[in-house]
Scaffold this active site. Structure first.
Site, short mmCIF file in Angstrom:
data_model
loop_
_atom_site.label_atom_id
_atom_site.label_comp_id
_atom_site.label_asym_id
_atom_site.label_seq_id
_atom_site.Cartn_x
_atom_site.Cartn_y
_atom_site.Cartn_z
N THR A 199 0.84 -1.20 0.00
CA THR A 199 0.00 0.00 0.00
C THR A 199 0.88 1.25 0.00
O THR A 199 1.92 1.29 0.65
CB THR A 199 -0.89 -0.01 1.25
OG1 THR A 199 -1.79 -1.12 1.16
CG2 THR A 199 -1.69 1.27 1.37
N ARG A 213 -13.87 -8.01 -0.49
CA ARG A 213 -13.20 -7.54 0.73
C ARG A 213 -12.65 -6.13 0.56
O ARG A 213 -12.06 -5.78 -0.46
CB ARG A 213 -12.08 -8.51 1.10
CG ARG A 213 -11.29 -8.11 2.36
CD ARG A 213 -10.02 -7.36 2.03
NE ARG A 213 -9.21 -7.07 3.23
CZ ARG A 213 -8.13 -6.31 3.25
NH1 ARG A 213 -7.73 -5.74 2.12
NH2 ARG A 213 -7.46 -6.09 4.36
N GLY A 244 -10.32 -3.22 2.76
CA GLY A 244 -9.49 -2.98 3.93
C GLY A 244 -9.63 -1.56 4.45
O GLY A 244 -10.62 -0.87 4.21
N ASP A 245 -8.60 -1.10 5.13
CA ASP A 245 -8.66 0.22 5.79
C ASP A 245 -8.35 1.38 4.86
O ASP A 245 -8.75 2.52 5.13
CB ASP A 245 -7.69 0.26 6.96
CG ASP A 245 -6.23 0.14 6.50
OD1 ASP A 245 -5.91 -0.88 5.86
OD2 ASP A 245 -5.43 1.05 6.77
N THR A 283 -0.68 1.62 6.53
CA THR A 283 -0.45 0.43 5.70
C THR A 283 -0.30 -0.77 6.61
O THR A 283 0.30 -0.68 7.68
CB THR A 283 0.81 0.59 4.83
OG1 THR A 283 1.04 -0.62 4.11
CG2 THR A 283 2.04 0.90 5.65
N GLY A 284 -0.88 -1.89 6.20
CA GLY A 284 -0.75 -3.09 7.02
C GLY A 284 -1.98 -3.96 6.96
O GLY A 284 -2.71 -3.96 5.96
N GLY A 340 -5.36 -4.53 7.28
CA GLY A 340 -6.42 -3.54 7.32
C GLY A 340 -7.52 -3.79 8.32
O GLY A 340 -8.07 -2.85 8.90
#
Length: 368
Positions: free
Chosen positions: A202, A230, A232-233, A253-254, A256
């Protein structure tokens, strides 16, 4: 008044305040400062897993992105424009999981997410599960600037992109041999979903411009092998992206799901804003009062900043809470006081920062 703030704010800030005061008395107007920080993913990024050639390639990409954003800010441009320009560079580089080089879903398609936020008025735009747009950050920006909404998804967002005249690409534009091998290995069960992504690619940027305005943006291809639409964040305001002139700008980033549960981006900004307000009240209590019990001086918020170590501690505390939940990853931050930095709980993070004071640095590994 300066002596009343010394114990609270520290000698570094005192000297800065004294210098500013002296310059004002001498009729010298200081040029407003700016700062920017970027990331290109955090995860298991170890020296023995990256060749020297790839190391140099990634550092060059990070520097190119930093230079693009810094040029906007140095010329007096806005934080939101600097963030946009920076992320476009990263989206166009196949070393990252955003735009060109985005990961594949289980069905071997691409579903990209992006968001952007302007801290001056809290306006924001986000898109989720899109394809066909070359630069997702431009679509998120168009949602913010040219629609009454904050988030669009799927085919509706794709349609909006075409109506806005954004550059479109064919589905195979995003593909790279590396990403195709990842999804093929996953589908063949040669690796697990947990192992296929050794790093999260990301990308994101945060900035403060010379007018003191903040901005943040994030863009991603999501998780390799993701299913069922799906999200994510990254496109979620408050989880993966947040900006507020009163506190900070954050891009994450990571993993999510954990960033969403903790509301990481907003949580850090909220804690900084609260601590700053507390510091002002604490400083006010040190001011002498006159015979009528009135303060002889009223401290204004513009007179001081939170020190670097407090900002870093707040960011580190939230990332520690993320880790306690089971989440991996990191964030970059910029503040209204021209600070720029990062916090992460992984072995490495593609990252960089630059300021109007002449700093420009990039890093990959945790020991840098």
């Amino acid at each position: 008044m300066i002596r009343y703030l010394l114990n609270l704010l520290g000698p570094t800030l005192l000297l800065s305040t004294m210098a500013t005061t002296a310059n004002a008395q001498d009729g010298i107007e200081e040029e407003a400062r700016w700062s920017i920080a970027i990331h290109g993913g955090a995860g298991t990024i170890d020296r023995d897993k990256i060749t020297p050639e790839k190391d140099a390639e990634i550092r060059a990409a990070l520097n190119q992105a930093l230079e693009a954003g810094s040029a906007v800010l140095e010329d007096g441009g806005s934080a939101i424009d600097a963030v946009t320009a920076t992320i476009i560079i990263l989206e166009n580089n196949p070393n990252f999981n955003a735009g060109k080089g985005a990961v594949f879903t289980w069905d071997k398609t691409n579903e990209l997410d992006s968001s952007i936020m302007d801290g001056s008025d809290l306006s924001a735009g986000a898109v989720a599960g899109i394809n066909g747009t070359k630069n997702p950050i431009l679509l998120a920006r168009a949602v913010k600037d040219h629609s009454p909404h904050v988030m669009l998804s799927g085919e509706g967002a794709n349609q909006f992109s075409r109506e806005q005249g954004l550059e479109q690409v064919s589905p195979d534009y995003y593909a790279t041999p590396y990403r195709l091998k990842q999804i093929d290995d996953l589908r063949a069960k040669k690796v697990s979903a947990a192992d296929v992504d050794y790093k999260f690619g990301t990308v994101g940027a945060v900035a403060q411009d010379r007018d003191g305005n903040m901005a943040a943006g994030t863009s991603t291809g999501g998780m390799t092998g993701k299913r069922w639409g799906r999200i994510g964040d990254s496109p979620i305001i408050g989880a993966g992206t947040y900006a507020d002139n009163r506190s900070c700008a954050i891009s994450a980033t990571g993993s999510g799901e954990y960033f969403i549960r903790l509301g990481v981006a907003h949580e850090i900004c909220a804690r900084i804003r609260t601590r700053w307000q507390m510091a002002i009240r604490e400083a006010q209590l040190t001011v002498p009062k006159d015979k009528d019990d009135n303060y002889t001086y009223v401290i204004h918020a513009s007179e001081f900043q939170l020190p670097d170590e407090e900002i870093q501690q707040i960011a580190d505390d939230v990332i520690a809470e993320l880790g306690a939940l089971g989440g991996d990853g990191g964030i970059i931050y910029a503040t209204p006081w021209s600070q720029a930095g990062y916090s992460f709980n992984t072995t490495g993070m593609y990252r960089g920062r630059a300021t109007s004071e002449g700093e420009q640095s990039v890093a990959i590994y945790g020991d840098e």
